[in-house]
Design a protein around this motif. Sequence first.
Motif, PDB file in Angstrom:
ATOM      1  N   LEU A 106      64.511  74.584 -28.859  1.00 12.24           N
ATOM      2  CA  LEU A 106      63.649  75.660 -28.368  1.00 12.24           C
ATOM      3  C   LEU A 106      64.190  77.033 -28.790  1.00 12.24           C
ATOM      4  CD1 LEU A 106      61.803  75.548 -25.098  1.00 12.24           C
ATOM      5  CD2 LEU A 106      63.154  77.584 -25.469  1.00 12.24           C
ATOM      6  N   MET A 132      58.745  63.193 -23.624  1.00 12.80           N
ATOM      7  CA  MET A 132      57.904  64.388 -23.527  1.00 12.80           C
ATOM      8  C   MET A 132      58.649  65.563 -22.912  1.00 12.80           C
ATOM      9  SD  MET A 132      54.137  63.761 -23.798  1.00 12.80           S
ATOM     10  CE  MET A 132      53.458  64.267 -22.228  1.00 12.80           C
ATOM     11  N   SER A 133      59.933  65.674 -23.260  1.00 13.65           N
ATOM     12  CA  SER A 133      60.651  66.884 -22.855  1.00 13.65           C
ATOM     13  C   SER A 133      61.462  67.328 -24.058  1.00 13.65           C
ATOM     14  CB  SER A 133      61.564  66.612 -21.661  1.00 13.65           C
ATOM     15  OG  SER A 133      62.590  65.728 -22.053  1.00 13.65           O
ATOM     16  N   VAL A 134      61.980  68.533 -24.002  1.00 13.66           N
ATOM     17  CA  VAL A 134      62.704  69.072 -25.149  1.00 13.66           C
ATOM     18  C   VAL A 134      63.948  69.787 -24.639  1.00 13.66           C
ATOM     19  CG1 VAL A 134      61.403  71.239 -25.179  1.00 13.66           C
ATOM     20  CG2 VAL A 134      62.473  70.418 -27.281  1.00 13.66           C
ATOM     21  N   PHE A 154      54.362  74.479 -31.102  1.00 15.94           N
ATOM     22  CA  PHE A 154      55.635  73.908 -30.641  1.00 15.94           C
ATOM     23  C   PHE A 154      55.406  72.931 -29.484  1.00 15.94           C
ATOM     24  CE2 PHE A 154      59.609  73.839 -28.250  1.00 15.94           C
ATOM     25  CZ  PHE A 154      60.563  73.677 -29.245  1.00 15.94           C
ATOM     26  N   ALA A 186      63.773  77.512 -32.609  1.00 18.64           N
ATOM     27  CA  ALA A 186      62.395  77.857 -32.964  1.00 18.64           C
ATOM     28  C   ALA A 186      62.054  79.291 -32.562  1.00 18.64           C
ATOM     29  CB  ALA A 186      61.427  76.879 -32.292  1.00 18.64           C
ATOM     30  N   ALA A 189      61.094  77.612 -17.036  1.00 17.83           N
ATOM     31  CA  ALA A 189      62.049  78.490 -17.722  1.00 17.83           C
ATOM     32  C   ALA A 189      61.887  78.402 -19.240  1.00 17.83           C
ATOM     33  CB  ALA A 189      63.477  78.131 -17.316  1.00 17.83           C
ATOM     34  N   GLN A 190      61.709  77.178 -19.739  1.00 16.96           N
ATOM     35  CA  GLN A 190      61.531  77.009 -21.191  1.00 16.96           C
ATOM     36  C   GLN A 190      60.239  77.664 -21.665  1.00 16.96           C
ATOM     37  OE1 GLN A 190      61.903  72.685 -21.387  1.00 16.96           O
ATOM     38  NE2 GLN A 190      63.897  72.881 -22.385  1.00 16.96           N
ATOM     39  N   ILE A 218      55.697  68.658 -29.231  1.00 15.60           N
ATOM     40  CA  ILE A 218      56.546  68.043 -28.194  1.00 15.60           C
ATOM     41  C   ILE A 218      55.684  67.151 -27.281  1.00 15.60           C
ATOM     42  CG2 ILE A 218      57.982  68.503 -26.152  1.00 15.60           C
ATOM     43  CD1 ILE A 218      59.355  69.136 -28.821  1.00 15.60           C
ATOM     44  N   GLY A 219      54.523  67.679 -26.885  1.00 15.12           N
ATOM     45  CA  GLY A 219      53.640  66.934 -25.989  1.00 15.12           C
ATOM     46  C   GLY A 219      53.116  65.658 -26.626  1.00 15.12           C
ATOM     47  N   ALA A 232      52.404  70.939 -19.086  1.00 14.97           N
ATOM     48  CA  ALA A 232      51.749  69.637 -19.247  1.00 14.97           C
ATOM     49  C   ALA A 232      52.370  68.867 -20.410  1.00 14.97           C
ATOM     50  CB  ALA A 232      50.246  69.820 -19.481  1.00 14.97           C
ATOM     51  N   SER A 233      53.012  69.603 -21.361  1.00  9.95           N
ATOM     52  CA  SER A 233      53.644  68.975 -22.522  1.00  9.95           C
ATOM     53  C   SER A 233      55.084  68.566 -22.233  1.00  9.95           C
ATOM     54  CB  SER A 233      53.619  69.925 -23.722  1.00  9.95           C
ATOM     55  OG  SER A 233      52.306  70.319 -24.000  1.00  9.95           O
ATOM     56  N   GLY A 234      55.575  68.862 -21.022  1.00  8.97           N
ATOM     57  CA  GLY A 234      56.907  68.418 -20.637  1.00  8.97           C
ATOM     58  C   GLY A 234      57.966  69.509 -20.597  1.00  8.97           C
ATOM     59  N   TRP A 252      67.228  72.566 -24.892  1.00  9.26           N
ATOM     60  CA  TRP A 252      67.234  74.013 -25.104  1.00  9.26           C
ATOM     61  C   TRP A 252      67.506  74.381 -26.561  1.00  9.26           C
ATOM     62  CZ3 TRP A 252      65.385  77.823 -22.322  1.00  9.26           C
ATOM     63  CH2 TRP A 252      65.173  77.612 -20.951  1.00  9.26           C
TER      64      TRP A 252
END
Lengths: 252, 103
Positions: free
Chosen positions: B8, B1-3, A74, B11, A56-57, A78-79, A50-52, B5
């Motif tokens: 990620l 609203m995306s990130v 985290f 972190a 996989a992430q 981001i969300g 829901a946060s985007g 790799w």
Amino acid sequence: MPRSLALARGYPADMDGVTTTQRRQITRALGGIAVYALAFGMTFGAVSVASGLTLAQSLVLSVVMFTGASQFAFVGVIGAGGLPVAAISAALLLGARNAFYGVPVSAALRPQGRSRLWTAHFVIDETTAMLGAQQDTPAKRLAFWATGIVLFVAWVAGTAAGAIAGEVIDPDALGLDAAAPAVFLALLWPHLRTLRASALAGASVLVAVALIPIAAPGVPVLAAALLAVAAGLLPGRDRTHPEVPSDVDGLP
Amino acid sequence: MSVGWLPLIVAAVGSYLLKLAGMLLPARVLDDRRVHAIAGAMPIAMLSALVVVELLDAGGRWGADWHVLAGMVAAVGALVLRQGVLVVFVAAVSVTAILRYVS
């Protein structure tokens, strides 16, 4: 030399010396932990997509980061549209407490050499709390590893299920935003048996609440870590803590 | 609203390295009486702060959702009745969901 000792050598979970009562106590707690980790992992998966984040992430966070509060922080940043550097900071500031949890875990389990590399991965709130609830080394070892492995499997499986379901459900409609604080409170509760612990908890609450509007995400919680350091250095009559009994070696 | 790799991975690996740092402290440090006292105090302080930040932090300002607070009252009730983590979880989540549904 007992045969069971030789057999157990080389395994991370040496279960020799665990009484039936201790084993039953740990097993009973594990059932609840497995179901809750599955449900909490599903919560995380749903909140994450829901946060985007992608499926996989979300999974990489649960497998590699593997510390609930940091993961929630985290994806929360981001969300909310925060910068990646803010998300990283929040996760690491919250994850800093795991470094301190390494102290009671190391003191009890004394991992040597390379075993420290994988023992470290499992040093989180739940495993530290379960280890702390036991009084002698074999039971602490069993509690730590059983909790760590059960939690990991359930957490990752839950994340996958929640991330897939999260495409179609609203986590808030299921009340899942209450999950994280309730779980953290449940982990805290058994510690609040002494006046000293309750006073520390109260002071931590006040400091964290005061810092919410003025500090960066993660800082209110890290400020509480400083209070713990101060509390640990204060002289007091009660020098023994249930988490770290004096006979950590478990040797007669 | 995306990130991407990279943040990620930074972190995630950083979180692991923090755990490892706690493991690699020398035994001399672990045997210290004050370190034992600090280690015992740490989860109490940080979990307390985590609970209130989860409840009262509405994105860098004070704010609370009464449905969630009611869920927490249910959680406290379950804890007073000596229930485990799972029952506490179910109590908090279901009370929050039901109140949100009917209101």
